[in-house]
Design a protein around this motif. Structure first.
Motif, PDB file in Angstrom:
ATOM      1  N   CYS A  79       0.824  -1.217   0.000  1.00  0.00           N
ATOM      2  CA  CYS A  79       0.000   0.000   0.000  1.00  0.00           C
ATOM      3  C   CYS A  79       0.855   1.263   0.000  1.00  0.00           C
ATOM      4  CB  CYS A  79      -0.956  -0.004   1.185  1.00  0.00           C
ATOM      5  SG  CYS A  79      -2.406  -1.063   0.930  1.00  0.00           S
ATOM      6  N   ASP A  80       1.882   1.307   0.850  1.00  0.00           N
ATOM      7  CA  ASP A  80       2.740   2.494   0.888  1.00  0.00           C
ATOM      8  C   ASP A  80       3.456   2.693  -0.439  1.00  0.00           C
ATOM      9  OD1 ASP A  80       2.007   3.048   3.443  1.00  0.00           O
ATOM     10  OD2 ASP A  80       3.834   2.315   4.395  1.00  0.00           O
ATOM     11  N   GLY A  81       3.855   1.580  -1.065  1.00  0.00           N
ATOM     12  CA  GLY A  81       4.514   1.674  -2.361  1.00  0.00           C
ATOM     13  C   GLY A  81       3.598   2.222  -3.434  1.00  0.00           C
ATOM     14  N   ILE A  82       2.324   1.807  -3.399  1.00  0.00           N
ATOM     15  CA  ILE A  82       1.343   2.326  -4.359  1.00  0.00           C
ATOM     16  C   ILE A  82       1.163   3.822  -4.168  1.00  0.00           C
ATOM     17  CG2 ILE A  82      -1.079   2.244  -5.063  1.00  0.00           C
ATOM     18  CD1 ILE A  82      -1.068  -0.727  -4.203  1.00  0.00           C
ATOM     19  N   LEU A  83       1.075   4.244  -2.921  1.00  0.00           N
ATOM     20  CA  LEU A  83       0.892   5.676  -2.644  1.00  0.00           C
ATOM     21  C   LEU A  83       2.105   6.494  -3.089  1.00  0.00           C
ATOM     22  CD1 LEU A  83      -0.837   5.424   0.855  1.00  0.00           C
ATOM     23  CD2 LEU A  83      -1.908   5.881  -1.363  1.00  0.00           C
ATOM     24  N   ARG A  84       3.295   5.908  -3.013  1.00  0.00           N
ATOM     25  CA  ARG A  84       4.487   6.590  -3.526  1.00  0.00           C
ATOM     26  C   ARG A  84       4.373   6.762  -5.042  1.00  0.00           C
ATOM     27  NH1 ARG A  84       9.710   3.334  -1.481  1.00  0.00           N
ATOM     28  NH2 ARG A  84       9.009   2.237  -3.335  1.00  0.00           N
ATOM     29  N   TYR A  85       3.933   5.701  -5.718  1.00  0.00           N
ATOM     30  CA  TYR A  85       3.753   5.790  -7.174  1.00  0.00           C
ATOM     31  C   TYR A  85       2.710   6.855  -7.516  1.00  0.00           C
ATOM     32  CZ  TYR A  85       6.397   1.478  -8.124  1.00  0.00           C
ATOM     33  OH  TYR A  85       7.378   0.533  -8.246  1.00  0.00           O
ATOM     34  N   GLU A  86       1.636   6.881  -6.737  1.00  0.00           N
ATOM     35  CA  GLU A  86       0.586   7.860  -7.002  1.00  0.00           C
ATOM     36  C   GLU A  86       1.127   9.283  -6.870  1.00  0.00           C
ATOM     37  OE1 GLU A  86      -4.047   8.668  -5.678  1.00  0.00           O
ATOM     38  OE2 GLU A  86      -2.577   8.148  -4.135  1.00  0.00           O
ATOM     39  N   ARG A  87       2.023   9.510  -5.911  1.00  0.00           N
ATOM     40  CA  ARG A  87       2.611  10.837  -5.748  1.00  0.00           C
ATOM     41  C   ARG A  87       3.366  11.241  -7.022  1.00  0.00           C
ATOM     42  NH1 ARG A  87       4.528  14.334  -1.739  1.00  0.00           N
ATOM     43  NH2 ARG A  87       2.712  13.596  -0.592  1.00  0.00           N
ATOM     44  N   VAL A  88       3.992  10.272  -7.658  1.00  0.00           N
ATOM     45  CA  VAL A  88       4.744  10.562  -8.891  1.00  0.00           C
ATOM     46  C   VAL A  88       3.805  10.761 -10.070  1.00  0.00           C
ATOM     47  CG1 VAL A  88       6.465   9.694 -10.513  1.00  0.00           C
ATOM     48  CG2 VAL A  88       6.734   9.239  -8.067  1.00  0.00           C
ATOM     49  N   PHE A  89       2.852   9.834 -10.245  1.00  0.00           N
ATOM     50  CA  PHE A  89       2.017   9.828 -11.449  1.00  0.00           C
ATOM     51  C   PHE A  89       0.818  10.774 -11.372  1.00  0.00           C
ATOM     52  CE2 PHE A  89       3.746   5.347 -11.650  1.00  0.00           C
ATOM     53  CZ  PHE A  89       4.603   5.584 -12.712  1.00  0.00           C
ATOM     54  N   GLY A  90       0.429  11.150 -10.165  1.00  0.00           N
ATOM     55  CA  GLY A  90      -0.737  12.010 -10.006  1.00  0.00           C
ATOM     56  C   GLY A  90      -1.901  11.259  -9.384  1.00  0.00           C
ATOM     57  N   LYS A  91      -2.812  11.988  -8.763  1.00  0.00           N
ATOM     58  CA  LYS A  91      -3.910  11.397  -7.997  1.00  0.00           C
ATOM     59  C   LYS A  91      -4.701  10.397  -8.832  1.00  0.00           C
ATOM     60  CE  LYS A  91      -7.788  12.533  -4.975  1.00  0.00           C
ATOM     61  NZ  LYS A  91      -7.351  11.519  -4.005  1.00  0.00           N
ATOM     62  N   GLY A  92      -4.770   9.169  -8.314  1.00  0.00           N
ATOM     63  CA  GLY A  92      -5.555   8.124  -8.960  1.00  0.00           C
ATOM     64  C   GLY A  92      -4.794   7.290  -9.963  1.00  0.00           C
ATOM     65  N   PHE A  93      -3.521   7.620 -10.210  1.00  0.00           N
ATOM     66  CA  PHE A  93      -2.783   6.943 -11.281  1.00  0.00           C
ATOM     67  C   PHE A  93      -1.539   6.223 -10.766  1.00  0.00           C
ATOM     68  CE2 PHE A  93      -5.219  10.215 -13.423  1.00  0.00           C
ATOM     69  CZ  PHE A  93      -5.722   9.525 -14.516  1.00  0.00           C
ATOM     70  N   VAL A  94      -1.269   5.071 -11.392  1.00  0.00           N
ATOM     71  CA  VAL A  94      -0.027   4.345 -11.121  1.00  0.00           C
ATOM     72  C   VAL A  94       0.575   3.849 -12.439  1.00  0.00           C
ATOM     73  CG1 VAL A  94      -0.501   3.637  -8.747  1.00  0.00           C
ATOM     74  CG2 VAL A  94      -1.388   2.254 -10.632  1.00  0.00           C
ATOM     75  N   SER A  95       0.355   4.604 -13.508  1.00  0.00           N
ATOM     76  CA  SER A  95       0.921   4.226 -14.810  1.00  0.00           C
ATOM     77  C   SER A  95       1.572   5.444 -15.452  1.00  0.00           C
ATOM     78  CB  SER A  95      -0.150   3.655 -15.734  1.00  0.00           C
ATOM     79  OG  SER A  95      -1.190   4.589 -15.953  1.00  0.00           O
ATOM     80  N   THR A  96       2.495   5.187 -16.331  1.00  0.00           N
ATOM     81  CA  THR A  96       3.347   6.207 -16.940  1.00  0.00           C
ATOM     82  C   THR A  96       2.551   7.398 -17.483  1.00  0.00           C
ATOM     83  OG1 THR A  96       4.946   4.522 -17.565  1.00  0.00           O
ATOM     84  CG2 THR A  96       5.051   6.621 -18.755  1.00  0.00           C
TER      85      THR A  96
END
Length: 511
Positions: A268-285
């Motif tokens: 979960c924490d890893g997903i939230l880190r990705y979301e911080r990079v990709f933008g709210k609601g996203f975990v893809s490039t």
């Protein structure tokens, strides 16, 4: 209930009183009991579902719930929170033996008056939290409950879950459905003691259940499925009606790729880190930017049905549903992804349904979807040709598939890149070969574009943004998290800039 293979006896089905015990608090049970005495004075579907539109909802929702159950024909079934028998009569038609349990006496008597003609059903007035309610270990094939756990305290849920695992046969199933986050029904209530929990609570409790048999063998629950009830999504734009299916398995069984995703790659924490990079609601490039660009190529029309394979935390699904008024089904193998997607859906009122599912095992009727959409997910799938044949079957004639995915160059990969692929468990192909697999599956008008230059630009932009906001990132996460993300992005840039890692965009049509 009797041991495996034996009949259920009347002594197993005696009525119990609901006295206080060490297993549960009197206060909690009395509050819940009074609540349901108040709402069961009128023994109707509307009263049981606490919704003025219950009759219409029931026609769509009940068949959907029943369709989700594993096979139970001729088997032993426990129904908890049976109410006036909305599901009892249906379950009785297939079950070998069924015990229907509810803790409100006039409610279970109403159930018996409706379904008592089924000779394979026993009716019990009992509280599931009472230690007096007990069944033989390993005697039940299916435990079914619809809106039960939300009327128990956290501790009561934990205790009942442990007991249910003991009662189940090895290979047996637990199905339960709960209201999460907030209420759905529109019935007026003087007070509401219901526990509208986050789905993650139930997932955690049942995932952590363990039991041992008399020989010392250890067993636990494996999540088979978790999804929104589609009838509520379609009729109320409401993702909070969620069901789970668990199977009792040996603790020695291989938990496979799903466990890797949730315990390693997508915590979960890893997903939230990705979301911080990709933008709210996203975990893809590229987040919303690439989503807008790629979705524009689909020519979505109002009322169309979209399947998002590897939906992540739902950003693309919300975007399509809100901007094009389409119906979206988002599936992902990661339990953590779907849990966060459901949380993101709160209050959005859009036609998006989420499900924990393995796309290589999931089946849909032919010609179900207008669009199949997948972002940076299929790299995990080893047998892509088989998956693409399924996509072709699931699409309607004229339907489109759009995929972005990690690829590799046509040459032999370096030892370093080969090790990276192996460590991640990826199955990568060059862009041309990827496109050919879509053609071989039957697709026409296949577009296979190498988007590596765009990938590099997006990566660099994302990296610059994170480095610029280092202090905020470290404050919200940690220095270690920051270093992991920055290191990961730099490594991706090195691999893609060297030409070894590629990024492909694929669009194809079913004629």
């Amino acid at each position: 209930m009797a041991a495996s293979g034996e009949a259920i006896t009347d002594s197993d089905c005696k009525h119990f009183n609901n006295e206080a015990s060490s297993f549960y608090k009197v206060e909690e049970r009395e509050v819940q009991k009074n609540y349901w005495i108040e709402h069961s004075a009128d023994l109707t579907v509307e009263a049981m579902m606490l919704d003025s539109k219950a009759s219409d909802l029931d026609k769509e929702e009940r068949p959907e719930v029943l369709s989700l159950l594993p096979s139970y024909e001729g088997k032993s079934v426990l129904e908890f929170g049976a109410g006036i028998g909305r599901f009892t009569g249906e379950l009785a038609q297939k079950a070998g033996q069924l015990v229907a349990v509810d803790f409100i006496e006039n409610v279970i008597k109403k159930n018996e008056s409706i379904n008592g003609h089924h000779k394979n059903v026993k009716f019990m007035c009992a509280d599931v939290t009472s230690p007096d309610l007990n069944f033989s270990e390993g005697s039940v094939d299916l435990i079914f409950s619809n809106w039960l756990l939300m009327y128990l305290s956290d501790k009561e849920v934990e205790n009942l879950a442990e007991r249910m695992v003991k009662w189940l046969k090895v290979g047996g199933y637990i199905f339960f459905r709960e209201s999460c986050f907030h209420q759905s029904g529109d019935s007026k209530r003087k007070s509401n003691p219901t526990h509208y929990r986050e789905p993650r609570f139930y997932t955690k409790v049942f995932k952590e259940c363990h039991t041992r048999d008399g020989s010392g063998n250890s067993y636990e629950l494996s999540l088979i499925g978790c999804k929104c009830i589609g009838a509520y999504v379609r009729n109320k734009k409401n993702q909070n009606q969620i069901c789970w299916i668990w199977q009792k398995v040996s603790s020695q069984d291989d938990k496979g790729f799903q466990q890797f995703l949730d315990n390693v790659q997508y915590k979960c924490d890893g997903i939230l880190r990705y979301e911080r990079v990709f933008g709210k609601g996203f975990v893809s490039t590229g987040g919303i930017e690439t989503t807008e660009e790629f979705v524009a190529k689909l020519d979505l029309k109002r009322g169309q049905k979209v399947l998002d394979v590897g939906c992540g935390i739902g950003g693309g699904d919300f975007y399509m549903a809100e901007n094009f008024d389409v119906e979206v089904v988002g599936i992902d193998l990661s339990i953590n992804m779907i849990s966060l997607a459901l949380e993101c859906a709160i209050g959005l009122k859009c036609n998006v349904e989420f499900e924990v599912a393995d796309c290589t095992k999931k089946t849909y009727p032919e010609n179900t979807f207008d669009v199949i959409y997948s972002r940076d997910t299929i790299l995990h799938i080893q047998d892509k040709p088989a998956l693409f044949r399924s996509f072709f079957k699931w699409l309607k004639p004229g339907g489109k598939v759009l995929i972005s995915d990690y690829c590799k160059s046509a040459g032999t990969p370096s030892p370093e890149f080969s090790e990276y692929i192996k460590q991640r468990g990826y199955d990568l192909h060059d862009v041309k070969t990827y496109g050919q697999m879509l053609k071989d599956a039957g697709f026409a008008e296949v577009i296979a574009e190498d988007r590596t230059d765009q990938f590099n630009q997006v990566l660099q932009r994302e990296l610059n943004a994170i480095e610029k906001e280092k202090d905020e990132f470290v404050e919200d996460f940690s220095e270690e998290d920051y270093n992991d993300i920055v290191g990961g992005w730099k490594a991706k840039l090195i691999r893609s800039s060297s030409g070894e890692q590629r990024w492909g965009l694929f669009i194809a049509k079913k004629n």
